[in-house]
Design an enzyme around this catalytic site. Sequence first.
Site, mmCIF file in Angstrom:
data_model
loop_
_atom_site.group_PDB
_atom_site.id
_atom_site.type_symbol
_atom_site.label_atom_id
_atom_site.label_comp_id
_atom_site.label_asym_id
_atom_site.label_seq_id
_atom_site.Cartn_x
_atom_site.Cartn_y
_atom_site.Cartn_z
ATOM 1 N N HIS A 47 33.436 42.344 45.431
ATOM 2 C CA HIS A 47 32.902 41.010 45.190
ATOM 3 C C HIS A 47 31.383 41.118 45.087
ATOM 4 C CE1 HIS A 47 36.430 38.469 46.983
ATOM 5 N NE2 HIS A 47 36.871 39.514 46.289
ATOM 6 N N GLU A 49 29.026 39.477 46.445
ATOM 7 C CA GLU A 49 28.332 39.409 47.738
ATOM 8 C C GLU A 49 28.343 40.748 48.458
ATOM 9 O OE1 GLU A 49 30.770 37.407 46.526
ATOM 10 O OE2 GLU A 49 30.889 35.570 47.719
ATOM 11 N N CYS A 77 34.171 33.853 50.129
ATOM 12 C CA CYS A 77 35.517 33.911 50.697
ATOM 13 C C CYS A 77 35.428 34.426 52.144
ATOM 14 C CB CYS A 77 36.391 34.838 49.852
ATOM 15 S SG CYS A 77 35.920 36.591 49.965
ATOM 16 N N CYS A 80 33.725 37.942 52.351
ATOM 17 C CA CYS A 80 32.291 37.935 52.093
ATOM 18 C C CYS A 80 31.524 37.165 53.174
ATOM 19 C CB CYS A 80 32.021 37.358 50.713
ATOM 20 S SG CYS A 80 32.710 38.413 49.403
#
Length: 145
Positions: A47, A49, A77, A80
């Site tokens: 991801h 992040e 999410c 993260c």
Amino acid sequence: MRVALSFARSAADKGEVPVGAVVVSESGDLMAAAGNDREAASDPTAHAEVLALRAAAFSLGSWRLSGCTLVVTLEPCTMCAGAAVLARVGRIVYGAADPKAGAVGSLWDVVRDRRLNHRPEVVSGVLAEECGAVLKEFFGTRRIR
């Protein structure tokens, strides 16, 4: 947020879900930036992040990102949000809320859980319409096919 948006758009151009993230130092310097890379890397943890946090930690030479700000186009999410807490970021700034998977207040609120030893400040809704539009456009073109 504009830099994060440029990384989100780049991710979309590569067929990735268009999420971009940057890490900014306490003094306002850009430390790291990334877009989602799950498809290309075949990595469920790639991801934006997580990639930006990793790069910032490497750049700093420490996993502790105290005083840093994580700026992301979509509400993080659970993975993260947890990574941001574990990295000890001082602030999370995000654009569009994610009612289906957001863990910074929408579906869950990982970062404000009093049982954890660190709770970053949260600023939400920064350029939310523009951040959301990038996502809507991306998914809208995929639903037509």
